[in-house]
Design a protein around this motif. Structure first.
Motif, PDB file in Angstrom:
ATOM      1  N   ARG A   1       3.373   0.696  -9.914  1.00  0.00           N
ATOM      2  CA  ARG A   1       2.757   1.114  -8.654  1.00  0.00           C
ATOM      3  C   ARG A   1       2.933   2.623  -8.513  1.00  0.00           C
ATOM      4  NH1 ARG A   1       0.461  -2.368  -5.584  1.00  0.00           N
ATOM      5  NH2 ARG A   1       1.024  -4.551  -5.754  1.00  0.00           N
ATOM      6  N   LEU A   2       1.812   3.302  -8.289  1.00  0.00           N
ATOM      7  CA  LEU A   2       1.816   4.747  -8.105  1.00  0.00           C
ATOM      8  C   LEU A   2       0.910   5.087  -6.925  1.00  0.00           C
ATOM      9  CD1 LEU A   2       1.287   5.839 -11.828  1.00  0.00           C
ATOM     10  CD2 LEU A   2       3.415   6.013 -10.523  1.00  0.00           C
ATOM     11  N   PRO A   3       1.301   6.041  -6.105  1.00  0.00           N
ATOM     12  CA  PRO A   3       0.406   6.446  -5.014  1.00  0.00           C
ATOM     13  C   PRO A   3      -0.805   7.176  -5.587  1.00  0.00           C
ATOM     14  CG  PRO A   3       2.374   7.822  -5.043  1.00  0.00           C
ATOM     15  CD  PRO A   3       2.571   6.757  -6.089  1.00  0.00           C
TER      16      PRO A   3
ATOM     17  N   ASN B   1      -6.327   1.814 -13.224  1.00  0.00           N
ATOM     18  CA  ASN B   1      -6.226   1.087 -11.967  1.00  0.00           C
ATOM     19  C   ASN B   1      -6.612  -0.378 -12.195  1.00  0.00           C
ATOM     20  OD1 ASN B   1      -6.812  -0.017  -9.308  1.00  0.00           O
ATOM     21  ND2 ASN B   1      -6.752   2.091  -8.577  1.00  0.00           N
TER      22      ASN B   1
ATOM     23  N   GLY C   1       2.070   2.136  -3.334  1.00  0.00           N
ATOM     24  CA  GLY C   1       1.045   2.681  -4.214  1.00  0.00           C
ATOM     25  C   GLY C   1       0.120   1.626  -4.765  1.00  0.00           C
ATOM     26  N   GLU C   2      -0.853   2.117  -5.496  1.00  0.00           N
ATOM     27  CA  GLU C   2      -1.818   1.257  -6.178  1.00  0.00           C
ATOM     28  C   GLU C   2      -1.180   0.712  -7.447  1.00  0.00           C
ATOM     29  OE1 GLU C   2      -5.416   0.971  -5.692  1.00  0.00           O
ATOM     30  OE2 GLU C   2      -5.416   2.101  -3.828  1.00  0.00           O
TER      31      GLU C   2
ATOM     32  N   ARG D   1       0.838  -1.208   0.000  1.00  0.00           N
ATOM     33  CA  ARG D   1       0.000   0.000   0.000  1.00  0.00           C
ATOM     34  C   ARG D   1       0.868   1.252   0.000  1.00  0.00           C
ATOM     35  NH1 ARG D   1      -3.281  -3.186   3.162  1.00  0.00           N
ATOM     36  NH2 ARG D   1      -2.315  -2.480   5.085  1.00  0.00           N
TER      37      ARG D   1
ATOM     38  N   SER E   1      -2.682   9.184  -4.207  1.00  0.00           N
ATOM     39  CA  SER E   1      -2.660  10.580  -3.765  1.00  0.00           C
ATOM     40  C   SER E   1      -1.681  11.434  -4.574  1.00  0.00           C
ATOM     41  CB  SER E   1      -2.293  10.644  -2.285  1.00  0.00           C
ATOM     42  OG  SER E   1      -0.990  10.120  -2.082  1.00  0.00           O
TER      43      SER E   1
ATOM     44  N   SER F   1       6.381   9.729 -13.078  1.00  0.00           N
ATOM     45  CA  SER F   1       6.780   8.351 -12.801  1.00  0.00           C
ATOM     46  C   SER F   1       8.121   8.110 -13.493  1.00  0.00           C
ATOM     47  CB  SER F   1       5.729   7.378 -13.344  1.00  0.00           C
ATOM     48  OG  SER F   1       5.874   7.231 -14.745  1.00  0.00           O
TER      49      SER F   1
END
Length: 167
Positions: free
Chosen positions: A112-114, A32, A16-17, A13, A116, A137
């Protein structure tokens, strides 16, 4: 005491997602993976006459007709090239509670990216209600695609006439 799997989930988590990366012309976009149902190779589609040009057609999957849009035609005005990295990505289109297919170029990597970390691009979205925020990114600037904004109400009613979607 935390179990090893709980610790791994916490680290995941924090990282990131998970997003599926794809390209629209030279730019990178992210979807996503929680919205992705399945990733398939391209296949022949049955055309839907009277639909907008960006509706590529449909196919039958497990007894259900799945409408497919070519996101390159929708966003850039040209069809996706039939490359080995072009995929048919099935997504959960929640406004109609149905599956929608997307033709996406270079849809072979994840990142994976946050969540937020996505910021407003500062540009009005106009007809492109599916375009979300942007973030930097390792692959450059990435823009999130919002599945719920992909179809205007009239096209949703055309593709999912039995879904009872309110306008």
């Amino acid at each position: 005491m935390n179990s090893p799997s709980a610790g791994q989930a916490s680290l995941s988590r924090e990282a990131g997602e998970l997003y599926l990366l794809f390209s629209l012309d030279q730019d990178r976009y992210a979807l996503n993976v929680h919205e992705v149902v399945e990733v398939l190779p391209l296949r022949r589609l049955k055309a839907f006459p009277q639909a907008p040009a960006w509706v590529a057609g449909g196919f039958e999957q497990r007894g259900v007709v799945v409408p497919v849009i070519d996101l390159l035609v929708r966003a850039c005005g040209r069809p996706a090239a039939a490359m080995t990295s072009t995929r048919l990505v099935l997504v959960d289109y929640r406004p109609a509670n149905r599956v929608l297919g997307l033709i996406l170029e270079k849809a072979t990597d994840t990142i994976r990216l946050p969540a937020s970390g996505f910021r407003d691009s500062g540009l009005g979205r106009g007809e492109a209600g599916y375009l979300g925020g942007v973030q930097q990114s390792p692959q450059g600037l990435v823009q999130r695609v919002e599945v719920t904004g992909l179809l205007p109400a009239d096209v949703c009613a055309l593709l999912f006439p039995d879904a009872g979607v309110a306008s």
